[in-house]
Write a protein that holds these residues in place. Structure first.
Motif, PDB file in Angstrom:
ATOM      1  N   ARG A 482       1.148  -1.335   0.282  1.00  9.07           N
ATOM      2  CA  ARG A 482       0.017   0.157   0.412  1.00  9.07           C
ATOM      3  C   ARG A 482       0.645   1.227  -0.257  1.00  9.07           C
ATOM      4  N   VAL A 483       2.009   0.541   0.433  1.00 10.63           N
ATOM      5  CA  VAL A 483       2.897   2.215   0.514  1.00 10.63           C
ATOM      6  C   VAL A 483       3.131   2.439  -0.798  1.00 10.63           C
ATOM      7  N   HIS A 484       3.068   1.952  -1.452  1.00 13.17           N
ATOM      8  CA  HIS A 484       3.903   1.722  -2.853  1.00 13.17           C
ATOM      9  C   HIS A 484       2.689   2.094  -4.193  1.00 13.17           C
ATOM     10  N   ARG A 517      12.169   3.257   6.831  1.00 10.29           N
ATOM     11  CA  ARG A 517      13.870   4.141   5.970  1.00 10.29           C
ATOM     12  C   ARG A 517      13.214   4.816   5.272  1.00 10.29           C
ATOM     13  N   ARG A 518      13.074   3.688   4.042  1.00 15.95           N
ATOM     14  CA  ARG A 518      11.749   3.346   3.087  1.00 15.95           C
ATOM     15  C   ARG A 518      10.991   4.786   3.146  1.00 15.95           C
ATOM     16  N   CYS A 519      10.387   4.479   4.364  1.00 18.13           N
ATOM     17  CA  CYS A 519       9.056   6.006   4.023  1.00 18.13           C
ATOM     18  C   CYS A 519       9.624   7.272   3.671  1.00 18.13           C
ATOM     19  N   ILE A 520      10.513   7.365   4.402  1.00 16.65           N
ATOM     20  CA  ILE A 520      10.884   9.120   4.564  1.00 16.65           C
ATOM     21  C   ILE A 520      11.182   9.751   3.356  1.00 16.65           C
ATOM     22  N   PHE A 521      11.824   8.688   2.588  1.00 16.93           N
ATOM     23  CA  PHE A 521      11.512   9.638   1.283  1.00 16.93           C
ATOM     24  C   PHE A 521      10.532   9.586   0.434  1.00 16.93           C
ATOM     25  N   ASP A 522       9.287   9.403   0.752  1.00 15.59           N
ATOM     26  CA  ASP A 522       7.516   9.736   0.530  1.00 15.59           C
ATOM     27  C   ASP A 522       7.915  11.406  -0.023  1.00 15.59           C
ATOM     28  N   SER A 523       7.083  11.760  -1.084  1.00 16.66           N
ATOM     29  CA  SER A 523       6.696  12.575  -1.813  1.00 16.66           C
ATOM     30  C   SER A 523       5.732  13.221  -0.780  1.00 16.66           C
ATOM     31  N   ASP A 524       4.500  12.499   0.039  1.00 14.31           N
ATOM     32  CA  ASP A 524       3.658  13.199   0.620  1.00 14.31           C
ATOM     33  C   ASP A 524       4.228  13.239   2.246  1.00 14.31           C
TER      34      ASP A 524
END
Length: 875
Positions: A482-484, A517-524
């Motif tokens: 869902r994160v992607h 850690r991968r989510c901290i580079f999300d656009s939102d």
């Protein structure tokens, strides 16, 4: 203008092709109406033109006062014709045009002449029309004739007078109540319709006298009613008397009469009596038995309407007395294959409520065959019945859960999918063995779920229940996907769910850290902030920063509000009355003006509730009544100015309160006695009643000052207000933070503020506009046409009207197709006074870019419909 709407039967899409009226236009029909003025009248052609006029009126078209009066005058000339068919059409068109034409009085003499005619058809119809267009003065003059007509030997004339009395009871009750003796005599008539209408009118005359209604029922239950229609009406009145007697069990009055009606020769009477018995409060199994027996016989009837009525009634009985319905199960199983899908659906759901464990698998196979053929509202009924059955027979959870999972992947609307998800959640909660398979079914569903709300709710539930399963790791892949793949709201929910798994399952914590850690580079921003927060909370470097207890409280903290689906209704008393204040985490940066400045903090309560609490706490406003609406903040200053001010308009029934939210952005100044001076010279309907200044406004600390105005009750008062910020400014010593004792008076000019008509309307949508429109009825409908002048496009005109009215567009009708020449827009809202309003707009654009609009308004209050039209006409 847009063409008149053509109503179609949903199941017969091609029916309109055979309509002789398809595509007719009002202008052309009005031209044809000139035939009424011909010296030699053609009755057949005149009847055809009247039929077209009636068709237009019944399809939603409306005539202006001038058009209605012109047609009305022309129609009155047709009284000279002796053709019976044409005369009946004349009566019909006069009834329809009478509310729109001003000169209805000119036909009174002709109608009174017909009322005393020897032709019964003339007499009956003249009575109906006269009572439709008459006022209290004329009614007094013709009252004697109406009394005679009630007891007339001709049943058509008598029924016409009685029906007219039912309508007149709403406007002239005192006059109609004087007809009681004649109506009582008509109740003994041998004519079925006369007896039916007489009983209906007599009950309405006495409806406010409970004892009189009881005596009426007592006298008529002795066998004096012959008409089946009147007998059905009597059964309903009898049920009302039983309900009002408050007898739950034991010696129930009039039960013997209801039971005797089960042996009546008319099927409608039998069914009405059976339904009345099943709806008795506290009905016992002994009382139910005879009613269930006759309903069981109807299940095998050759008439679809009887089968439908019987199975629907049994379906309701099965909710409270399932054992009483089990004897009918064999008959209902034969209805599963009924051609009428409504009957089949009701039969299935009734069987699900009354069936035994051995019949579950057989029922599931039969349900699968027709689920794709029925509408969503029927599917929801089936889903709820399956959920109840699974809770009743938990050992059958596997087959029932698989069925719910399969239909969850099929096409369907939001309410249908939500009903399935809620059912699966309840089964997981109440049947422990169903937890793992149910969670996997939900995970598979969110892979293709198109509804943001459902996806976030499922993710929230997964975060609570998933870590408690034997193998939590198998859900991580579904959640991380869902994160992607989803929108920002769902991505943020997925991050929170991952953090809950990390907090509850130590073995998964390293894997969760990698994913977060991968989510901290999300656009939102929301997704990044949540990922960062949870990494710091859980200890991203491998060490837990907080204790396990603190982390779990943070992630799974109890809000004391039931969020999970429940069969029990929500109880507001279960919510704590005290709200714990939270310390501020960080201070706003200097000079930064937050959105919604000074507004109550975001949280579970709605903004209106928070504003209402704020205003009710101020003594000056405590007697203004209930807050109807608060607007969004309107900026009155430019960005980065020395003083930041915005205003919120609070609308009450008779008052408008302006809440000015102010921030002093200069560190070296302290403002005291801050107020806003409001000039209402361009708002004549408003009178200032009170104001409340801010005593002190330190640097970067929000404060509110208020000004209240009174307006006339029931008027959508509008106007422009000039605003000047007035205050005493004191210099502040930067080193000590102390302000000087002496200050200087100063002013600061703010932008003007307007109160517009849309401020009195609250945006409230409806799920099904057509049903809401029809249920609202035509009692307070008003329709008119307007020219909007030249517009850049049809879309621009639609947007302008929506903004003008401040209503909620429904069913996506605010979007206008490119190059469209006509468009229909549906709006919904609640007007000041909590009056529901529905609006149907039809737009048309000509080659010269002139836009015409037809506005139809339905509301619960006639004055509100007039106000909506006044808003449009005055803009």
């Amino acid at each position: 203008m847009a063409q008149p709407l053509v109503k179609k039967d949903d199941d017969r899409d091609d029916e309109a092709e055979y309509s002789p009226f398809l595509g007719i236009e009002k202008g052309a029909v009005l031209q044809e109406a000139r035939v009424f003025n011909d010296p030699q009248l053609d009755p057949r052609r005149c009847s055809q033109v009247i039929t077209k006029l009636l068709y237009l009126l019944n399809q939603g078209d409306s005539f202006t006062k001038v058009e209605a009066t012109e047609v009305f005058f022309s129609v009155t000339k047709l009284f000279q014709s002796k053709d019976l068919g044409l005369r009946r059409m004349v009566y019909l068109i006069i009834k329809e045009l009478s509310p729109s034409a001003d000169e209805v009085i000119i036909v009174t003499s002709s109608l009174m002449k017909d009322m005393n005619s020897k032709t019964d058809m003339y007499r009956a119809n003249a009575i109906r029309v006269l009572c439709r267009i008459t006022d209290g003065t004329l009614l007094t003059q013709i009252e004697r004739y109406l009394k005679q007509a009630i007891v007339d030997k001709n049943p058509v004339v008598a029924s016409a007078a009685l029906v007219s009395g039912i309508h007149l009871l709403q406007t002239n009750p005192e006059i109609v109540k004087r007809w009681s003796n004649e109506v009582q005599e008509a109740v003994q008539s041998r004519a079925a319709l006369v007896q039916f209408h007489a009983l209906a009118l007599l009950q309405q005359i006495r409806q406010n006298d409970r004892l009189a209604v009881s005596k009426l029922v007592t006298s008529l239950t002795r066998g004096t009613v012959r008409s089946p229609l009147a007998q059905c009406l009597l059964i309903r009145y009898t049920s009302q008397v039983i309900r009002e007697s408050n007898t739950q069990t034991g010696d129930r009055p009039f039960y013997d009469f209801l039971e005797s009606c089960l042996r009546h020769k008319a099927e409608m009477v039998i069914f009405e009596a059976a339904r009345a018995i099943t709806e008795l409060s506290g009905v016992t199994s002994r009382e139910l038995t005879p009613a269930i027996t006759v309903l069981q016989l109807f299940l095998s009837s050759s008439k679809p309407v009887l089968r439908f009525a019987a199975v629907r009634t049994l379906n309701k009985v099965a909710m409270t007395h399932p054992m009483a319905v089990t004897n009918c199960n064999i008959d209902m199983e034969s209805l599963i294959s009924d051609q009428n899908r409504s009957i089949a659906t009701l039969a299935i759901t009734t069987l699900l409520k009354t069936g035994n464990e051995s019949s579950v698998d057989r029922l599931m196979k039969q349900i699968t065959n027709f689920m794709s053929d029925i509408a969503d509202e029927f599917k929801i009924v089936v889903v709820e019945a399956i959920r109840s059955l699974c809770l009743k027979f938990p050992l059958k959870y596997r087959s029932l859960m698989n069925f719910l999972s399969n239909i969850l992947r099929e096409e369907g609307g939001f309410e249908y999918k939500k009903a399935i998800v809620d059912s699966i959640v309840i089964l997981i909660r109440d049947i422990p063995e169903a937890k793992e398979s149910g969670l996997l079914h939900l995970c598979e569903f969110i892979e293709d779920c198109e509804f943001t709300y459902l996806s976030t709710q499922i993710l929230h539930f997964l975060g609570i229940e998933g870590p408690k399963t034997t193998d939590p790791s198998k859900y991580i892949r579904y959640i991380y996907n869902r994160v992607h793949l989803e929108n920002a709201t769902v991505r943020a929910a997925a991050v929170s769910t991952l953090a809950k798994f990390g907090a509850m399952v130590d073995a998964l914590k390293p894997r969760i850290f990698v994913l977060l850690r991968r989510c901290i580079f999300d656009s939102d921003d929301e997704v990044r902030d949540r990922a960062t927060l949870y990494l710091n909370t859980l200890g991203g470097d491998g060490e837990v920063v907080e204790t396990d207890k603190d982390v779990k409280i943070f992630l799974f903290g109890d809000l004391d509000i039931p969020l999970e689906p429940s069969d029990e209704s929500f109880d507001i008393d279960s919510v704590p009355k005290e709200v714990k204040s939270q310390p501020l985490v960080e201070k706003k940066a200097p000079g930064k003006k937050p959105a919604g400045l000074g507004a109550p903090p975001a949280g579970p309560p709605s903004t209106v509730d928070a504003y209402e609490r704020l205003l009710s706490s101020i003594p000056e406003f405590s007697n203004f009544g209930k807050l109807f609406k608060s607007s969004s903040p309107v900026e009155l200053t430019e960005a980065e100015t020395e003083y930041a001010v915005n205003v919120v308009k609070h609308i009450f029934d008779r008052h408008v309160v302006f809440q000015y939210n102010c921030i002093n952005t200069i560190p070296e100044q302290l403002l005291e006695n801050v107020s806003v001076i409001v000039d209402a010279s361009e708002a004549e309907d408003f009178a200032e009643v009170t104001s409340k200044p801010v005593r002190s406004l330190p640097y970067d600390t929000p404060g509110q000052t208020f000004v209240a105005f009174e307006k006339p009750d029931g008027i959508t008062a509008v106007g422009k207000f000039s605003n000047t910020l007035r205050f005493i400014v004191k210099e502040v010593d930067p080193s000590t933070g102390e302000a000087e004792e002496d200050g200087v008076e100063d002013e600061y000019q703010l932008e003007d503020l307007e109160v517009v008509a849309a401020d009195y309307m609250m945006k409230v949508g409806v799920s099904n506009f057509r049903n809401a429109w029809e249920s609202m009825g035509e009692d307070f409908e008003r329709v008119d046409e307007y020219g909007l002048g030249p517009r850049e496009s049809l879309a621009e005109a639609v947007s302008a009207v929506i903004n003008l009215l401040g209503m909620q567009p429904c069913e996506g009708t605010e979007a206008v197709a490119a190059n469209s020449r006509s468009h229909t827009c549906l709006l919904s809202g609640v007007f000041l006074g909590n009056v529901r309003v529905l609006v149907r707009l039809q737009f048309g654009i000509e080659g010269s870019r002139d836009v015409a609009m037809k506005l139809a308004v339905r509301s619960e209050d006639e004055a509100v419909g007039d106000a909506i039209h006044e808003i449009v006409s005055c803009s």
